[in-house]
Write an enzyme that holds these catalytic residues in place. Structure first.
Site, short mmCIF file in Angstrom:
data_model
loop_
_atom_site.label_atom_id
_atom_site.label_comp_id
_atom_site.label_asym_id
_atom_site.label_seq_id
_atom_site.Cartn_x
_atom_site.Cartn_y
_atom_site.Cartn_z
CB CYS A 136 -0.74 -0.20 1.12
SG CYS A 136 -1.88 1.46 1.19
CB CYS A 139 -0.92 2.72 3.83
SG CYS A 139 -2.39 1.94 3.21
CG ASP A 140 3.11 1.49 4.42
OD1 ASP A 140 2.55 1.93 5.54
OD2 ASP A 140 3.06 0.51 4.05
#
Length: 317
Positions: A136, A139-140
């Site tokens: 992701c 997300c990261d």
């Protein structure tokens, strides 16, 4: 047979684009229903930016997913953030159980369980998950500011992930096994204009290496004379497999690639079971939010017709 279970006309399994759209239409059809989804909004919430959904020239995936959730909720449905673990046929109805042990019954089901990310299944992938390996980018990406990363894949997901990562990272290597990217031309043009992104063609990653965190990836073909790339992160974007566990429990027919076979009204071979979104054979292979939403609407209409044959439901307008 437990008659005390909460019983609904419809249970929707999956709270992504397909499931939420099905819920919106079910509410307008006045179908008494519940919707279950571990991640309300679905996988679109992990998209950095969405530029191909009508009505939004550009919108963050998380924002778009939240719009869908709010729309469904404002029509009165309860979106339960739980995962359905089992589904069985009980007489003419269906009974589902959550991972927490709660059980519910419904006259019909819409399976909108989407898909799960594919793994490379190489040494180091599992060991460094959360320590440099990610599925992701949305997300990261902020964790890799001013660092070097590798994105594995050649489709739209890999392209958009690379563009997002380039906003934070010093260098982004797109490692693709083929000789020509499969991403949309718009994304490819943006990649070519971005000096931080380099595409490494005809190459596979054999192993992810490091100590406590990722330090490099070993390649099956040398890059600039070296057998590996020094990177701090590896983002795997190689597609997904349909989430058909519940479909298989119910005896729903799948095609040779594992997708749920659906008719023109998104019905399956099991009476009362419908399916929509990324797990189906619909959409001519174009597995996008807009096609998931279309299938969700069609499935809800199919449920309405199915229930109407058994007991009249008020018309909607």
């Amino acid at each position: 047979m437990n008659d005390e279970l909460e019983t609904y006309e419809l249970i929707i399994v999956g709270a992504g684009g397909a499931g939420l759209t099905a819920s919106i239409y079910a509410s307008r059809y006045k179908i008494n229903h519940l919707i279950f989804g571990k991640v309300p909004g679905g996988t679109i919430t992990t998209a950095h930016i969405v530029e191909n959904f009508p009505g939004f020239t550009s919108i963050a995936g998380l924002d778009l997913g939240q719009h869908l959730v709010r729309h469904a909720q404002e029509l009165g449905v309860s979106v339960k953030e739980e995962e359905i673990s089992t589904a069985v046929k009980v007489g003419s109805d269906f009974e589902v159980s959550t991972t927490s042990g709660q059980r519910y019954r419904a006259k019909t089901l819409i399976l909108a369980t989407g898909s799960q990310r594919k793994r490379l299944d190489i040494p180091g992938e599992k060991e460094f998950l959360g320590k440099g390996v990610s599925y992701c980018a949305t997300c990261d990406a902020p964790f890799f500011r001013n660092k070097k990363v590798a994105v594995i894949g050649g489709g739209d997901a890999a392209a958009t992930a690379s563009l997002h990562l380039a906003e934070f990272s010093e260098k982004v290597y797109m490692v693709y096994r083929g000789s020509q990217m499969r991403a949309e031309p718009t994304w490819l043009e943006a990649i070519k204009r971005n000096p931080k992104i380099e595409i490494v063609y005809n190459t596979n990653i054999l192993e992810i290496l490091g100590s406590e965190v990722v330090k490099e990836v070993r390649l099956d073909s040398p890059h600039q004379g070296k057998p590996s790339l020094a990177v701090d992160g590896v983002f795997i974007e190689i597609g997904a497999v349909p989430g058909t566990v519940l479909a298989e429990q119910l005896g729903v027919s799948l095609d040779e690639k594992g997708y749920v076979k659906v008719g023109t009204n998104n019905s399956t071979n099991i009476a009362g079971v419908f399916a929509a979104g990324e797990l189906t054979t619909g959409s001519s292979g174009l597995r996008q939010l807009i096609t998931a939403a279309s299938e969700g609407a069609i499935a809800a209409a199919g449920v309405y017709s199915y229930l109407k044959q058994k007991s009249p439901i008020p018309q909607w307008g």
